[in-house]
Design a protein around this motif. Structure first.
Motif, PDB file in Angstrom:
ATOM      1  N   GLU A 239       0.833  -1.207   0.000  1.00  0.00           N
ATOM      2  CA  GLU A 239       0.000   0.000   0.000  1.00  0.00           C
ATOM      3  C   GLU A 239       0.867   1.255   0.000  1.00  0.00           C
ATOM      4  O   GLU A 239       0.431   2.326  -0.426  1.00  0.00           O
ATOM      5  CB  GLU A 239      -0.917   0.001   1.229  1.00  0.00           C
ATOM      6  CG  GLU A 239      -2.083  -0.973   1.116  1.00  0.00           C
ATOM      7  CD  GLU A 239      -2.886  -1.056   2.401  1.00  0.00           C
ATOM      8  OE1 GLU A 239      -2.566  -0.277   3.340  1.00  0.00           O
ATOM      9  OE2 GLU A 239      -3.796  -1.889   2.473  1.00  0.00           O
ATOM     10  N   THR A 240       2.096   1.129   0.486  1.00  0.00           N
ATOM     11  CA  THR A 240       3.016   2.267   0.526  1.00  0.00           C
ATOM     12  C   THR A 240       3.872   2.353  -0.736  1.00  0.00           C
ATOM     13  O   THR A 240       4.051   3.432  -1.322  1.00  0.00           O
ATOM     14  CB  THR A 240       3.950   2.159   1.751  1.00  0.00           C
ATOM     15  OG1 THR A 240       3.150   2.042   2.921  1.00  0.00           O
ATOM     16  CG2 THR A 240       4.837   3.395   1.857  1.00  0.00           C
ATOM     17  N   THR A 241       4.398   1.207  -1.183  1.00  0.00           N
ATOM     18  CA  THR A 241       5.393   1.224  -2.268  1.00  0.00           C
ATOM     19  C   THR A 241       4.770   1.269  -3.661  1.00  0.00           C
ATOM     20  O   THR A 241       5.326   1.919  -4.558  1.00  0.00           O
ATOM     21  CB  THR A 241       6.299  -0.011  -2.166  1.00  0.00           C
ATOM     22  OG1 THR A 241       5.481  -1.194  -2.093  1.00  0.00           O
ATOM     23  CG2 THR A 241       7.172   0.063  -0.928  1.00  0.00           C
ATOM     24  N   VAL A 242       3.645   0.592  -3.868  1.00  0.00           N
ATOM     25  CA  VAL A 242       3.045   0.595  -5.213  1.00  0.00           C
ATOM     26  C   VAL A 242       2.653   2.004  -5.640  1.00  0.00           C
ATOM     27  O   VAL A 242       2.924   2.403  -6.794  1.00  0.00           O
ATOM     28  CB  VAL A 242       1.850  -0.377  -5.277  1.00  0.00           C
ATOM     29  CG1 VAL A 242       1.104  -0.211  -6.613  1.00  0.00           C
ATOM     30  CG2 VAL A 242       2.327  -1.821  -5.127  1.00  0.00           C
ATOM     31  N   PRO A 243       2.028   2.827  -4.786  1.00  0.00           N
ATOM     32  CA  PRO A 243       1.748   4.208  -5.228  1.00  0.00           C
ATOM     33  C   PRO A 243       2.992   4.992  -5.618  1.00  0.00           C
ATOM     34  O   PRO A 243       2.938   5.851  -6.503  1.00  0.00           O
ATOM     35  CB  PRO A 243       1.060   4.827  -3.999  1.00  0.00           C
ATOM     36  CG  PRO A 243       0.442   3.671  -3.288  1.00  0.00           C
ATOM     37  CD  PRO A 243       1.399   2.531  -3.481  1.00  0.00           C
ATOM     38  N   LEU A 244       4.115   4.705  -4.957  1.00  0.00           N
ATOM     39  CA  LEU A 244       5.361   5.395  -5.342  1.00  0.00           C
ATOM     40  C   LEU A 244       5.779   4.999  -6.753  1.00  0.00           C
ATOM     41  O   LEU A 244       6.239   5.846  -7.540  1.00  0.00           O
ATOM     42  CB  LEU A 244       6.476   5.062  -4.340  1.00  0.00           C
ATOM     43  CG  LEU A 244       6.268   5.579  -2.910  1.00  0.00           C
ATOM     44  CD1 LEU A 244       7.401   5.093  -2.012  1.00  0.00           C
ATOM     45  CD2 LEU A 244       6.190   7.099  -2.892  1.00  0.00           C
ATOM     46  N   LEU A 245       5.646   3.712  -7.056  1.00  0.00           N
ATOM     47  CA  LEU A 245       5.972   3.253  -8.414  1.00  0.00           C
ATOM     48  C   LEU A 245       5.040   3.892  -9.439  1.00  0.00           C
ATOM     49  O   LEU A 245       5.468   4.339 -10.508  1.00  0.00           O
ATOM     50  CB  LEU A 245       5.881   1.729  -8.487  1.00  0.00           C
ATOM     51  CG  LEU A 245       6.915   0.944  -7.673  1.00  0.00           C
ATOM     52  CD1 LEU A 245       6.590  -0.542  -7.692  1.00  0.00           C
ATOM     53  CD2 LEU A 245       8.323   1.170  -8.234  1.00  0.00           C
ATOM     54  N   LEU A 246       3.767   3.945  -9.119  1.00  0.00           N
ATOM     55  CA  LEU A 246       2.791   4.549 -10.033  1.00  0.00           C
ATOM     56  C   LEU A 246       3.065   6.035 -10.199  1.00  0.00           C
ATOM     57  O   LEU A 246       2.946   6.585 -11.308  1.00  0.00           O
ATOM     58  CB  LEU A 246       1.372   4.325  -9.503  1.00  0.00           C
ATOM     59  CG  LEU A 246       0.905   2.864  -9.453  1.00  0.00           C
ATOM     60  CD1 LEU A 246      -0.439   2.764  -8.743  1.00  0.00           C
ATOM     61  CD2 LEU A 246       0.803   2.274 -10.846  1.00  0.00           C
TER      62      LEU A 246
END
Length: 1578
Positions: free
Chosen positions: A580-587
């Motif tokens: 939930e924290t890292t995927v938005p950063l990738l997006l």
């Protein structure tokens, strides 16, 4: 406005309605409408009165008036009183029926008036129309048309009158014989029926709610009988269509039993017409209405007609639709409407007809049938509910069709099915899979061209429609949620659905989110219950790998990551918080980039970091091993996607690195080595990356596995001694070796540095070299495979980089360094010097960069060889490839160039001294001066880079001179004008860095910023511009900066280097050198006095060598600049030029005349030089008694030649006039003392041989040279008449000879007296000093000149008599008899002269003077000038249309200049915007804007401006005459009613009335427009 004015305005316009020009007539109508908008009743009464009084007016003009009335009535009918309405109704009725013949435009216009009035006064209109219906007589066609139009426009008002209308019309139907009358009847009956149906459908709003269908049934049936049985049989197609159009709405009004009775004949009759008419829209529309009527009465007859109906309608739906034909599209809709009616009444019969036709192979039939099926599914859902299995099973064959049109139709049918619950039935999954298959279609497999009306061809493709359908079904059809989840997951893994990944992921994300909202139990996937679903390991691997190419497939990276994030509970229970924290950063990272800006390596590293963190959180060896197994299984899926497969290898390496089981790691590594596709370059790279990443955690195991593989049976079998001589086997083996070499390189690059150093030479390099060097029978064989070479270079590069980055690199002694450098240089030299085919040279140079940084250091020779070899390998390449030539080629070029830059900076770092810098620049110097532009650009770029690097790393421990600054600046600065913009920019950067290097050596700190040097950066923009003027101006500015910051001791070395650049083959650079030389001389020439002879000498020699035409003017300017500071030194240096003067020397002398002060100074110095030495030397012959020879001395002769060149320049005129007496006297004396004088022998020999082409074509003989110089002096001093007189009288030739010299002097005196009298007083004053000359010839010449002056009346006119007599008297006792004789001749002379004439010219005033007056009108005169501006405003505006372009241009200027005086910013801004010179003027738009501002800011000017316009109504110029009423109209348009008192309306109307008769149509149009706007003042 009074009523009389209004009437006059209307009558004026109505009188102009007869204008022959259609545009004028249209404008008159528009003006009438403008009147009607404000005063409708008066306008309509005026029109009615005009038509009534002009009974003979022909119909086109009557129609125009009626059309204007209709336009007024359409918006103002509600304002009419009953009397006016009655009057207009009567007028229109009479106009409409005045002639029995069909005059359509006239009668239609009258009909339009009646319809417009009928919206408000329907009873009166219907009363008038019924009055026109006479029993037993056919009505007028226009009456029928009006009744029909009224039925549509006011159904509630007309329907109550229908029984009366029908009772009058039906008895005479049979009398209608003409087709036009019959068509009119049909149209009327159609509109009557439509009006009746509208009335019946809205009884709640109807005036009489008791009206029923029965009220019209009998009459309508009577009409039906005539139309169907008689008129429908006509051969006239137009009549048949009119009948059919009428029968449709009429069928709804027929009695039920009559309709049932007529259907067996009516339906076949309509269907039969399909074969007779191409445009079938009206047939289908009417048929649909008849079918609806039949169904509404529960007709049983319809069943018997069903087969014929279905066949006919199906053939219509199968007609190909042309989007450019609206009627065909409309026909399709009407046909589908018919199918809807039949589906509701006979669903079984309809499906029995349709579904078998899905099995046909005909495209049109199948597409048409699918269209009907889709329509029926949507429009008859209730009737189709129990037919779903039957319909689904019938789709089997259409699903197999490959035709794009059929596919589109199938997708649309499936979409309809999804909305109505079909896909929940058995067989529905096949439909879903079909949609997914179409989503996976690649765009290139869409061969069809779009239709002409399609804006976006991709939007209508099968794939695009399928993608939209899948998403809509997933997101908007709630009932599909349990069908699609988790079923769609099974399409993620198979390769054939790769193209559908993006829409699949988006749909799955939406479905998953809906499931999450429903609760955890509904969301968690039960894998046991869905055996066909992919495992969480497979889903994780698939989504992660496809995310590595995030922009493919419409952005599948974002979609895949979204899905991965949503699925985390189904992947592993521990991942939720982290993802939930890292995927938005990738997006977010993807949102910040595009496909062009994304750095692939950086993105992949982020994904691998995401994977590493995920594995660390899970920390379950069994789970990790299972993931690695699944990743390995997916490798074959990416055989056609090398980039993604490469990333998959990295994922495998990352996963294996996280595994704790060494056995699993060794096993998977072994399998990877055995199954890799070594022929694919990307796969070899991926495999090596996998081993390198794995080595981070398992170095020993990775190296051991590589050696085990080499010893394995698989490897030994492939490199058997017999196979190596077979080309195919050799190639395969070398590919395997390439992969192994790469693996070792990646292991060295990735593994921990503290572990790698110990194994570099013992293990890694040993194995690398062993695989590269093949031995056959003990003999080393050189490999031919470029891939193997490249792999070796890459691996050695990675090894070298690993050594350099180690903390122990300083103590590491690399024993194989020299051997590897030599190997790299061998590879570089083997590459073709003019083309870039492989990255070998790039990688080899990069490797050398790292190698030179490690110990032991290279010797000087080796360093020089490396520099020369690498420069030659890169600089000689062809120009940089463009994007369209291939992005890969351009990228390789740039990377190769960067590799060279890194290597050179690395070498420079080893010797950070001015000498070290000089060595590097010397290597680059031949390329900097290359005749090929791309080579210069590269060399300058490298130089700039090296200088920046040197500057950034400069460490000065003591103040030392930067001894080669001048040489380096002289090398780079001329390149500021190179033909290549990039080279120019880099040259400035080089100079910038050099100046800061000098400051650094002077002791300034590194962060010091010098204001002068910083200006160089702002000059770079000027070097981008291709305009030579801007370019060389910028070069001059660069030269100024250099001059301000260059140390004095470097100035001469810089200049000498610049002089060398004059011969540069690149002419622009040569020009720049000249600009900068002159700039340096101008700025710093004051310190160069001692160097002037050297500079002049170099300049002259360079002029002999340089070919460019620009060099000579520049050299002239250089000499000029030097002379302004060291005039005497320059003159002395130039006098040293050999005689005869060559053309270059002549041009240098002429350069000294360009500025009057300098020219005067130079002329004075030359006069001094000419008189300083004796004019000749005497020598006696060897035999006694011979007369002495006189030989000219060189200095006076050189000075005489120089004077000629200086004075031959027109710019020398002021200086010659200033020194007129001195020059005239000195040259006259020079002529006299050179008569009979010979040239020195060496110059005589040159004269006999003839001058070379470079030498000036002038006679060097001393006396001739002096005469020519005197003649030139007179020409330059505006004494052309003197010269001409001497030419005519042969005076110049006499002056040259001993015998005629006296006569020549006398003729010169006569010419001077006649044409240059005012010059004589000063000439005589100067001559007075020469009576005691030691040279007899000079005394003779001056006396002859003075004596002849007494022969002219100039002596009296100029009061010269006394001085002349005094001069002659002083010569009476001269020792020379010739002088005494000439004195006596002078005393005896008497003469008279002639006066000069003076001419004056005057110029006349113009409009421009008016514009210029604003500059001088300030203070008290401003109000007066403002009044003048206001008075002249209208004329200036109107004369913008003046036929004379110069006058119009002057008006533009005057308005722009006077605009600010009006104290209205908006008006002034409008003048500035629209009236710029050279800009096209939209006069109407400009005048409208101007009038708006005038009326807003100066409302009191209206009357004054209109009065001026009236004057211009009579202009003789058509354009101005047309502009005046246009101006008038715009003024009135923007005026307010309160300004009416300023206007004499009657006068204005009368003037415009006259203009309506102007011969020019444009004038009449503008007048009519203005008249229409006058109503504004009502």
């Amino acid at each position: 406005m009074t009523e009389s004015s209004m009437k006059k305005l209307a009558s004026t316009l109505l009188d102009a309605i007869t204008d022959k020009d259609p545009l004028v007539q249209e404008q008159v109508c528009s003006a009438l409408c403008s009147l009607g908008e404000v005063r409708p009743v008066e306008t309509l009464r005026a029109c009615e009165e005009y038509l009534r009084q002009h009974d003979k007016l022909v119909h086109p003009y009557r129609a125009a008036v009626l059309r204007a009335m209709e336009r007024v009535l359409s918006s103002r009918a509600s304002e009419l009183d009953k009397d006016t309405a009655s009057t207009i109704i009567l007028l229109a009725s009479n106009e409409m029926t005045k002639t029995k013949d069909l005059v359509w435009d006239w009668q239609q216009a009258a009909s339009g008036v009646l319809v417009a009035v009928g919206r408000q006064f329907i009873s009166k209109v219907m009363e008038e129309l019924l009055r026109r219906l006479h029993p037993g007589t056919l009505p007028h066609c226009a009456v029928l048309h009006t009744l029909a139009s009224l039925s549509v426009a006011n159904a509630f008002g007309v329907v109550p009158f229908l029984p009366s209308v029908l009772s009058s019309l039906l008895p005479v139907l049979g009398m209608a014989k003409q087709d036009t009358v019959r068509v009119a009847f049909c149209s009327a009956l159609q509109r009557f029926s439509e009006g009746a149906l509208e009335y019946l459908a809205n009884l709640d709003r109807a005036p009489d709610p008791t009206v029923r269908k029965d009220a019209f049934a009998t009459d309508i049936f009577s009409a039906y009988d005539v139309l169907f049985h008689q008129w429908l049989q006509s051969r006239e197609a137009k009549l048949r269509l009119a009948v059919v159009e009428a029968l449709g709405p009429m069928s709804h009004l027929l009695p039920s039993e009559r309709l049932e009775e007529q259907l067996p004949k009516l339906l076949p009759g309509i269907l039969a017409l399909y074969k007779k008419h191409a445009e079938t829209f009206y047939l289908s529309k009417s048929l649909g209405q008849i079918l609806e009527a039949a169904v509404s009465v529960g007709s049983r007859t319809l069943e018997t007609q069903l087969d014929a109906l279905l066949a006919a309608l199906h053939s219509q739906i199968c007609v190909p639709v042309e989007s450019s034909s609206p009627l065909v599209m409309s026909n399709q809709k009407e046909v589908l409407r018919c199918f809807t009616v039949l589906a509701c009444s006979s669903p079984d019969r309809l499906l029995a007809f349709l579904l078998p036709r899905l099995d046909t192979s005909n495209e049109r039939t199948r597409v048409g049938t699918l269209q009907v099926v889709r329509h029926v599914i949507n429009s008859a859902a209730a009737q189709m509910e129990d037919k779903k299995p039957f319909i689904l099973s019938s789709m089997r064959l259409p699903l197999l069709d490959t035709n794009s049109k059929v596919k589109r139709a199938v997708v649309q049918v499936i979409s309809a099915m999804a909305h109505h619950g079909y896909l929940e039935q058995p067989g529905g999954e096949a439909m879903i899979e079909y949609i997914v298959q179409q989503c996976a279609l690649p765009p290139e497999q869409e061969p069809e061209k779009p239709g002409p009306g399609s804006k976006d061809p991709k939007a209508d493709s099968v794939r695009a429609i399928s993608v939209r359908t899948l998403y809509l079904v997933s997101t908007t059809v709630d009932r599909m949620s349990h069908v699609l989840w988790p079923y769609l997951l099974q399409f993620l893994i198979p390769v054939r659905f790769t193209g559908a990944l993006t829409p699949l992921c988006r749909s799955l994300v939406h479905l998953a989110q809906k499931r999450q909202e429903a609760g955890a139990d509904a969301f968690l996937i039960q894998y046991n219950a869905h055996a066909s679903l992919p495992s969480p390991y497979a889903v994780t691997g698939r989504l992660l790998v496809v995310s590595s190419s995030p922009y493919l497939g419409d952005g599948r990276g974002v979609a895949a990551l979204h899905l991965l994030s949503v699925l985390h509970p189904n992947i592993h229970p521990l991942l939720g918080q982290h993802w939930e924290t890292t995927v938005p950063l990738l997006l977010g990272y993807l949102d910040e980039h595009t496909e062009e800006t994304l750095l692939q390596e950086e993105w992949e590293e982020k994904l691998l970091m995401f994977l590493r963190d995920t594995l660390a959180i899970i920390s379950d060896n069994a789970w990790i091993c299972q993931l690695s197994l699944e990743l390995c299984r997916q490798l074959p899926c990416y055989d056609e996607a090398p980039q993604e497969k490469n990333f998959l290898y990295k994922c495998i390496g990352t996963t294996l690195g996280a595994a704790s089981s060494k056995e699993v790691v060794r096993k998977h590594l072994q399998e990877l080595l055995e199954t890799a596709r070594y022929q694919e370059e990307a796969e070899r790279e991926g495999l090596a990356c996998c081993f390198g990443i794995c080595a981070i955690s398992h170095l020993e195991d990775t190296l051991a596995q590589l050696e085990d593989f080499v010893r394995s049976e698989v490897f030994r079998k492939s490199i058997g001694i017999l196979n190596i001589f077979k080309d195919r086997s050799e190639n395969e083996v070398e590919k395997v070796k390439s992969a192994l070499i790469l693996c070792y390189g990646h292991v060295a690059a990735r593994a921990p540095r503290e572990l790698v150093l110990a194994k570099v030479e013992s293990d890694i390099l040993r194995n690398i070299c062993q695989h590269f060097n093949t031995k056959v029978l003990g003999v080393k064989v050189e490999t031919k495979d470029p891939a193997l070479k490249l792999c070796l270079v890459q691996s050695v590069c990675m090894v070298s980089r690993a050594i350099c980055s180690s903390t122990q690199a300083g103590s590491f002694h690399f024993t194989r360094k020299a051997e590897l450098v030599a190997q790299m240089m061998e590879f570089i030299r083997a590459e073709p010097p003019d083309s870039l085919r492989t990255p070998i040279r790039k990688k080899a140079m990069l490797t050398c960069t790292y190698l030179v940084s490690v110990e032991p250091a290279l010797n000087e020779q080796a360093r020089a060889d490396v520099i020369r070899g690498c420069l030659h390998s890169v600089m000689a390449l062809l120009p940089e490839p463009k994007e369209e030539d291939g992005g890969c080629q351009k990228s390789l070029y740039l990377e190769t160039l960067h590799a060279l830059e890194d290597l050179l900076t690395s070498l420079l770092q080893r010797n950070m001294t001015p000498q070290g810098l000089q060595i590097m620049i010397e290597h680059l110097s031949p390329w900097i001066k290359s005749p090929r532009g791309h080579e210069r650009a590269r060399a300058l770029g490298l130089s700039a880079l090296l200088l920046r690097y040197f500057l950034e790393h400069l460490r000065v421990s003591a103040l030392v001179p930067f001894h080669n600054l001048g040489l380096l600046i002289g090398l780079f600065s001329p390149r500021c004008a190179d033909l290549w913009p990039a080279t120019r920019q880099e040259a400035v950067d080089c100079v910038y860095s050099l100046l800061y290097l000098q400051l650094g050596y002077e002791g300034f700190s590194r962060d010091y910023r010098d204001d002068v040097a910083e200006r160089l950066l702002s000059l770079k923009d000027g070097l981008v511009h291709p305009d030579p003027a801007i370019l060389f101006h910028t070069c001059h500015s660069v030269g100024q900066i250099i001059a301000k910051r260059l140390p004095p001791d470097q100035l001469i070395s810089l200049l000498l280097t610049m002089f060398e650049a004059l011969g540069d083959p690149e002419k622009n650079c040569s020009r720049a050198a000249t600009v900068m030389i002159n700039c340096l001389l101008q700025e710093r020439g004051g310190v160069l006095q001692e160097k002037v002879p050297e500079i002049v000498s170099v300049l002259r020699s360079k002029l002999q060598e340089a070919q460019g035409e620009h060099v000579l003017p520049a050299a002239q300017h250089s000499v000029y600049l030097l002379a302004t500071q060291h005039c005497s030194a320059v003159v002395s240096s130039l006098l040293g030029s050999p005689l005869p003067l060559d053309s270059h020397a002549c041009m240098l002398w002429r350069a000294l005349a360009v500025e009057p002060r300098l020219a005067a100074q130079v002329l004075g110095l030359l006069l001094e030089k000419m008189s300083r030495d004796v004019p000749f030397k005497e020598s006696r012959a060897f035999l006694l008694g011979r007369t002495p020879d006189r030989v000219a001395t060189l200095l006076p002769l050189s000075a005489t030649c120089a004077l000629f060149e200086v004075m031959s320049t027109s710019a020398a005129g002021p200086a010659v006039l200033e020194l007129y007496p001195q020059l005239f006297v000195a040259l006259l004396l020079r002529v006299s003392c050179t008569v009979g004088v010979q040239l020195p022998r060496n110059l005589q020999a040159q004269e006999r041989r003839g001058a070379s082409p470079a030498l000036a074509a002038r006679n060097l003989e001393p006396c001739s040279s002096a005469v020519d110089t005197l003649r030139s002096m007179l020409l330059r001093s505006s004494s052309e008449d003197v010269v001409q007189r001497m030419d005519l009288e042969g005076g110049w030739e006499l002056l040259r000879t001993s015998a005629g010299h006296e006569e020549g002097a006398a003729r010169l005196a006569r010419a001077m007296a006649e044409h240059a009298g005012p010059r004589l007083p000063l000439v005589l004053k100067t001559l007075a000093c020469t009576h005691s000359s030691v040279y007899e010839n000079q005394r003779v010449t001056t006396t002859a000149f003075l004596a002849e002056l007494l022969n002219s009346n100039v002596a009296n006119d100029l009061m010269l008599l006394d001085s002349l007599l005094e001069s002659l008297a002083a010569r009476q006792k001269d020792t020379c008899a010739s002088v005494r004789r000439l004195v006596l001749r002078g005393l005896a002379n008497l003469a008279s002269g002639c006066p000069d004439k003076e001419k004056m010219e005057f110029r006349t005033a113009s409009i421009r003077l008016f514009g210029h007056l604003n500059k001088v009108c300030h203070g008290d005169c401003e109000d007066v000038f403002l009044d003048q501006v206001v008075g002249g405003l209208a004329p200036l505006l109107l004369h913008l249309q003046d036929p004379q372009a110069t006058v119009a241009s002057a008006c533009r200027f005057a308005l722009r200049m006077c605009g600010p005086n009006l104290a209205c910013e908006e008006l002034s801004a409008a003048f500035q915007k629209h009236l710029q010179e050279g800009r096209a003027l939209h006069f109407g738009e400009f005048l409208n804007t101007t009038c708006k501002h005038l009326m807003h800011h100066f409302p009191d000017l209206l009357g004054r401006l209109l009065t001026t316009c009236l004057f211009y109504f009579k202009s003789s110029w058509e354009d101005v005459r047309a502009a005046a009423p246009l101006f008038t109209g715009f003024l009135v348009l923007h005026a307010e009613p309160r300004q009416q008192p300023q206007v004499d309306l009657d006068q204005l109307i009368s003037a415009l009335q006259i203009l309506l008769k102007d011969p020019a149509p444009e004038v009449r149009t503008r007048a009519a427009e203005a008249l229409g706007r006058l109503v504004k003042l009502a």
